[in-house]
Design an enzyme around this catalytic site. Sequence first.
Site, PDB file in Angstrom:
ATOM      1  N   PHE A 141     -36.862 -19.541 -22.764  1.00 44.74           N
ATOM      2  CA  PHE A 141     -36.040 -19.361 -23.961  1.00 44.74           C
ATOM      3  C   PHE A 141     -34.727 -20.098 -23.763  1.00 44.74           C
ATOM      4  O   PHE A 141     -34.038 -19.900 -22.760  1.00 44.74           O
ATOM      5  CB  PHE A 141     -35.757 -17.874 -24.226  1.00 44.74           C
ATOM      6  N   ASP A 226     -30.586 -23.420 -17.062  1.00 45.41           N
ATOM      7  CA  ASP A 226     -30.082 -22.607 -18.170  1.00 45.41           C
ATOM      8  C   ASP A 226     -29.659 -21.270 -17.571  1.00 45.41           C
ATOM      9  O   ASP A 226     -30.493 -20.421 -17.269  1.00 45.41           O
ATOM     10  CB  ASP A 226     -31.178 -22.423 -19.220  1.00 45.41           C
ATOM     11  N   LYS A 255     -23.195 -16.159 -23.064  1.00 49.28           N
ATOM     12  CA  LYS A 255     -23.311 -14.704 -22.919  1.00 49.28           C
ATOM     13  C   LYS A 255     -22.133 -14.075 -22.143  1.00 49.28           C
ATOM     14  O   LYS A 255     -21.074 -13.898 -22.712  1.00 49.28           O
ATOM     15  CB  LYS A 255     -24.664 -14.335 -22.309  1.00 49.28           C
TER      16      LYS A 255
END
Length: 406
Positions: A141, A226, A255
């Site tokens: 993702f 990532d 995040k």
Amino acid sequence: MSAPQAPVQRADFDQVMVPNYAPAAFIPVRGAGSRVWDQSGRELIDFAGGIAVNVLGHAHPALVGALTEQANKLWHVSNVFTNEPALRLAHKLVDATFAERAFFCNSGAEANEAAFKLARRVAHDRFGPEKHEIIATVNSFHGRTLFTVSVGGQPKYSDGFGPKITGISHVPYNDLEALKAQISDKTCAVVIEPIQGESGVVPADVAYLQGARELCDKHNALLIFDEVQTGVGRTGELFAYMHYGVTPDILSSAKSLGGGFPIGAMLTTEALAKHLAVGTHGTTYGGNPLACAVANAVLDVVNTPEVLAGVKAKHQKFKARLEQIGEKYGLFTQVRGIGLLIGCVLSEAWKGKAKDVFNAAEKEGLMVLQAGPDVVRFAPSLVVEDADIDEGLDRFERAAAKLTQA
Ligand SMILES: *Cc1c(COP(=O)(O)O)cnc(C)c1O
């Protein structure tokens, strides 16, 4: 003073919002540390952390202080001008990591978008247009823009939106032979999450990341990590690549970086960064003073031996108790993950029912997460207090008991 506001309820969501989310039945209105209160004053313990975002819990005094101080000074100037918080943040990230240059944006998807565009640009400049292929992993993702869903390894997020970005292939995660078979001199980048977060909290093997590094070097491809979910202390190191001892060429962060204020960052070396020359890429809000002031405060607190060591200690506390609960109620077969990114793999009898566990926990006053249908995920504040861990896991055990006895 602001004007009085009209009352709103969860039912309003279905009236006025695009239905792409299915939020829980209650509306949180206030938080402090790892506790959250809803509209009716009900208190919940937060082990969801806003999906690995609220790295210091809710309303942490250092973050509130940084935000309000900056709010009274300067909010936004655009990238026609630079600003002090952005420069300070870039210095901190450069000092603390492999990187020599930072690019700021507003989300994880944008950080990855910048990473993928940089990788393609570097290959284009150095080797020509043929070298543009990106290799990603199955079930990965990377965000929800068209480029990032195309790179992401979950067709449910990329199908049905017309032609995808091409030149992208997907190989099974943690499978070095598969990567070896796919990589070629046309590969411009290999993209890996050091722990696959959304698809079930699956940590990479050290040998896999080491092997990927070697294959990239052999084929003049860039290695992109990532770290949107794994970065900023989550694993007990500032970034997961430090835990693994394998250094990428480009790293994306978001995040936890803003602790709840939207910000993303792409980190890279000077030699690669120079390919994004003036005008090649940009964003209006990226690196805005408010976001950077908060991220500075986040790093000041998180990147300390006490907090990082605390993450490792709290991991043990979670893992021991979760394994006990999983075994006692036959709910899960494995507790995996690193630091405070933890996944409980549901047993055969409960496969596909992570949502039921989520709902049962909510009824007991506990916020958890799913990571796909088969895994219950915990991504709490890195400074969650031990008393809150105990109380939260008591609530989780009550939820497990009721769910399995029903
Ligand atoms: C959440 C996430 C993203 C996307 O971040 P957004 O801020 O939602 O755009 C990208 N990659 C990983 C690994 C993530 O966990």
